[in-house]
Design a protein around this motif. Structure first.
Motif, PDB file in Angstrom:
ATOM      1  N   LYS A 197       0.921  -1.070  -0.066  1.00  9.88           N
ATOM      2  CA  LYS A 197      -0.090   0.025  -0.004  1.00  9.88           C
ATOM      3  C   LYS A 197       0.778   1.264  -0.207  1.00  9.88           C
ATOM      4  O   LYS A 197       0.660   2.136  -0.605  1.00  9.88           O
ATOM      5  N   LEU A 198       1.818   1.326   0.754  1.00  7.45           N
ATOM      6  CA  LEU A 198       2.899   2.252   0.975  1.00  7.45           C
ATOM      7  C   LEU A 198       3.561   2.701  -0.435  1.00  7.45           C
ATOM      8  O   LEU A 198       3.546   3.715  -0.895  1.00  7.45           O
ATOM      9  N   CYS A 199       4.011   1.424  -1.093  1.00  9.27           N
ATOM     10  CA  CYS A 199       4.771   1.759  -2.256  1.00  9.27           C
ATOM     11  C   CYS A 199       3.767   2.027  -3.574  1.00  9.27           C
ATOM     12  O   CYS A 199       4.285   3.018  -4.275  1.00  9.27           O
ATOM     13  N   LEU A 200       2.596   1.399  -3.385  1.00  5.01           N
ATOM     14  CA  LEU A 200       1.778   1.988  -4.417  1.00  5.01           C
ATOM     15  C   LEU A 200       1.040   3.289  -4.413  1.00  5.01           C
ATOM     16  O   LEU A 200       0.839   3.853  -5.429  1.00  5.01           O
ATOM     17  N   SER A 201       1.320   3.537  -3.169  1.00  5.70           N
ATOM     18  CA  SER A 201       0.449   5.256  -3.022  1.00  5.70           C
ATOM     19  C   SER A 201       1.370   6.314  -3.005  1.00  5.70           C
ATOM     20  O   SER A 201       1.222   7.426  -3.057  1.00  5.70           O
ATOM     21  N   SER A 202       2.748   6.008  -3.042  1.00  4.35           N
ATOM     22  CA  SER A 202       3.793   6.937  -2.654  1.00  4.35           C
ATOM     23  C   SER A 202       5.219   6.830  -3.524  1.00  4.35           C
ATOM     24  O   SER A 202       5.880   5.717  -3.131  1.00  4.35           O
ATOM     25  N   LEU A 203       5.381   7.591  -4.486  1.00 10.24           N
ATOM     26  CA  LEU A 203       6.749   7.546  -5.312  1.00 10.24           C
ATOM     27  C   LEU A 203       7.955   7.633  -4.312  1.00 10.24           C
ATOM     28  O   LEU A 203       8.965   7.043  -4.233  1.00 10.24           O
ATOM     29  N   THR A 204       7.526   8.467  -3.195  1.00  9.24           N
ATOM     30  CA  THR A 204       8.600   9.277  -2.597  1.00  9.24           C
ATOM     31  C   THR A 204       8.966   7.900  -1.524  1.00  9.24           C
ATOM     32  O   THR A 204      10.153   7.504  -1.434  1.00  9.24           O
ATOM     33  N   LEU A 205       8.071   6.952  -1.160  1.00  7.44           N
ATOM     34  CA  LEU A 205       8.532   5.956  -0.383  1.00  7.44           C
ATOM     35  C   LEU A 205       9.177   4.830  -0.923  1.00  7.44           C
ATOM     36  O   LEU A 205      10.049   4.137  -0.529  1.00  7.44           O
ATOM     37  N   THR A 206       8.604   4.621  -2.184  1.00 12.19           N
ATOM     38  CA  THR A 206       9.147   3.463  -3.325  1.00 12.19           C
ATOM     39  C   THR A 206      10.596   3.886  -3.495  1.00 12.19           C
ATOM     40  O   THR A 206      11.451   3.049  -3.335  1.00 12.19           O
ATOM     41  N   HIS A 207      11.038   5.047  -3.969  1.00 14.54           N
ATOM     42  CA  HIS A 207      12.322   5.470  -3.902  1.00 14.54           C
ATOM     43  C   HIS A 207      13.093   5.389  -2.579  1.00 14.54           C
ATOM     44  O   HIS A 207      14.323   4.839  -2.732  1.00 14.54           O
ATOM     45  N   ALA A 208      12.649   5.794  -1.603  1.00 16.47           N
ATOM     46  CA  ALA A 208      13.293   5.528  -0.348  1.00 16.47           C
ATOM     47  C   ALA A 208      13.743   4.349  -0.042  1.00 16.47           C
ATOM     48  O   ALA A 208      14.755   3.956   0.630  1.00 16.47           O
ATOM     49  N   LEU A 209      12.894   3.508  -0.301  1.00 16.83           N
ATOM     50  CA  LEU A 209      12.797   1.815  -0.030  1.00 16.83           C
ATOM     51  C   LEU A 209      13.880   1.047  -0.837  1.00 16.83           C
ATOM     52  O   LEU A 209      14.784   0.343  -0.362  1.00 16.83           O
ATOM     53  N   THR A 210      13.981   1.739  -2.269  1.00 20.95           N
ATOM     54  CA  THR A 210      14.779   0.997  -3.062  1.00 20.95           C
ATOM     55  C   THR A 210      16.386   1.784  -3.458  1.00 20.95           C
ATOM     56  O   THR A 210      17.215   0.906  -3.802  1.00 20.95           O
ATOM     57  N   ARG A 211      16.401   3.114  -3.041  1.00 26.77           N
ATOM     58  CA  ARG A 211      17.744   3.857  -3.552  1.00 26.77           C
ATOM     59  C   ARG A 211      18.490   3.345  -2.583  1.00 26.77           C
ATOM     60  O   ARG A 211      18.429   3.655  -1.156  1.00 26.77           O
ATOM     61  N   ASP A 212      19.900   2.926  -3.054  1.00 36.44           N
ATOM     62  CA  ASP A 212      21.002   2.653  -2.070  1.00 36.44           C
ATOM     63  C   ASP A 212      20.561   1.838  -0.841  1.00 36.44           C
ATOM     64  O   ASP A 212      21.446   1.850   0.256  1.00 36.44           O
ATOM     65  N   GLN A 213      19.709   0.881  -0.912  1.00 38.46           N
ATOM     66  CA  GLN A 213      19.413  -0.178   0.033  1.00 38.46           C
ATOM     67  C   GLN A 213      19.117  -1.385  -0.465  1.00 38.46           C
ATOM     68  O   GLN A 213      18.211  -2.004  -0.464  1.00 38.46           O
ATOM     69  N   PRO A 214      20.146  -2.052  -1.141  1.00 38.12           N
ATOM     70  CA  PRO A 214      19.974  -3.235  -2.046  1.00 38.12           C
ATOM     71  C   PRO A 214      19.629  -4.394  -0.870  1.00 38.12           C
ATOM     72  O   PRO A 214      18.979  -5.461  -1.284  1.00 38.12           O
ATOM     73  N   ALA A 215      20.007  -4.437   0.396  1.00 36.30           N
ATOM     74  CA  ALA A 215      19.887  -5.457   1.290  1.00 36.30           C
ATOM     75  C   ALA A 215      18.289  -5.404   1.724  1.00 36.30           C
ATOM     76  O   ALA A 215      17.820  -6.632   1.698  1.00 36.30           O
ATOM     77  N   LEU A 216      17.788  -4.257   1.654  1.00 36.98           N
ATOM     78  CA  LEU A 216      16.506  -4.303   2.000  1.00 36.98           C
ATOM     79  C   LEU A 216      15.688  -4.791   0.700  1.00 36.98           C
ATOM     80  O   LEU A 216      14.574  -5.205   0.933  1.00 36.98           O
ATOM     81  N   VAL A 217      16.064  -4.195  -0.222  1.00 40.58           N
ATOM     82  CA  VAL A 217      15.302  -4.894  -1.525  1.00 40.58           C
ATOM     83  C   VAL A 217      15.292  -6.285  -1.729  1.00 40.58           C
ATOM     84  O   VAL A 217      14.250  -6.859  -2.027  1.00 40.58           O
ATOM     85  N   ALA A 218      16.514  -6.934  -1.430  1.00 44.20           N
ATOM     86  CA  ALA A 218      16.773  -8.235  -1.512  1.00 44.20           C
ATOM     87  C   ALA A 218      15.939  -8.864  -0.688  1.00 44.20           C
ATOM     88  O   ALA A 218      15.007  -9.977  -1.035  1.00 44.20           O
ATOM     89  N   ALA A 219      15.602  -8.467   0.617  1.00 42.24           N
ATOM     90  CA  ALA A 219      14.816  -8.965   1.723  1.00 42.24           C
ATOM     91  C   ALA A 219      13.294  -9.060   1.186  1.00 42.24           C
ATOM     92  O   ALA A 219      12.871  -9.965   1.308  1.00 42.24           O
TER      93      ALA A 219
END
Length: 230
Positions: A197-219
């Motif tokens: 819900k957060l990622c679908l509703s907010s580009l800001t949060l999507t970018h924050a979660l994926t930018r420079d955080q490969p470990a989090l993306v992998a999880a």
């Protein structure tokens, strides 16, 4: 004070439908109760007992009149009470306090003035290493209510990205090798749903979660592996 709180708790427990509206209608009662909780000294036996009775009253009151308690400003001091005294409280007390918090969060709108502070408290309570799993699940329930409030208002949930909350959510997901077994777990389902819900509703949060955080993306990718829909 403890005797009075216990008596009120018994009355609410027996006649919550009729008693809660009358108690909530007393000017300043709900706010005073929550502020008193936030200032409680729970390092002593008597302090813990008194806090326990107050929390029982608060929880029963919120079962019927959570909107009144929220509007009286009761949410923030209650979360402050849980955060400050969590290690000193009886398990039942902290769980009852979080039950009241969940009830109040269910009534919050996306633009509530206490939202930012509450996100900070919840992010802290979502730490698995020092939290009761029931407290973690109830804190997660509050985040669900917040995300839903933004969805209902068709608003960007970017404010939920503060205090490291999305990262806390990702840390609740299992490692990729255990993700398949976790898919039947209610907490896993809830975390993935909220993040979606957060990622679908907010580009800001999507970018924050994926930018420079490969470990989090992998999880996240590992947890979602094999899912047809998220």
């Amino acid at each position: 004070h403890e005797v009075a709180a216990r008596a009120l708790g018994i009355l609410l427990d027996v006649h919550v439908e009729t008693t809660a509206p009358k108690v909530a209608a007393q000017s300043g009662f709900a706010k005073s109760l929550c502020v008193r909780l936030a200032a409680s000294d729970c390092t002593t036996r008597s302090g813990k007992d008194f806090a326990g009775e107050c929390v029982k009253v608060l929880d029963l009151l919120c079962q019927r009149e959570s909107r009144v308690v929220l509007d009286a400003g009761g949410l923030e001091p209650t979360l402050e009470f849980v955060q400050k005294n969590g290690k000193d409280l009886y398990q039942e007390t902290i769980r009852n306090a979080m039950s009241a918090v969940v009830s109040m969060c269910g009534k919050m709108k996306h633009n509530h003035p206490s939202l930012g502070a509450c996100v900070g408290y919840l992010a802290d309570l979502l730490r698995l290493e020092n939290s009761d799993p029931v407290v973690v699940d109830r804190a997660l329930g509050c985040v669900v209510h917040f995300a839903d409030a933004f969805v209902r208002a068709s608003a960007d949930p970017a404010p939920l990205g503060s205090h490291g909350l999305p990262q806390r959510l990702l840390q609740l997901l299992p490692a990729p090798e255990t993700a398949k077994a976790a898919k039947a777990d209610a907490r896993w389902t809830t975390v993935v749903t909220v993040l979606s819900k957060l990622c679908l509703s907010s580009l800001t949060l999507t970018h924050a979660l994926t930018r420079d955080q490969p470990a989090l993306v992998a999880a996240m990718q590992g947890a979602l592996q094999g899912e047809e829909k998220c």
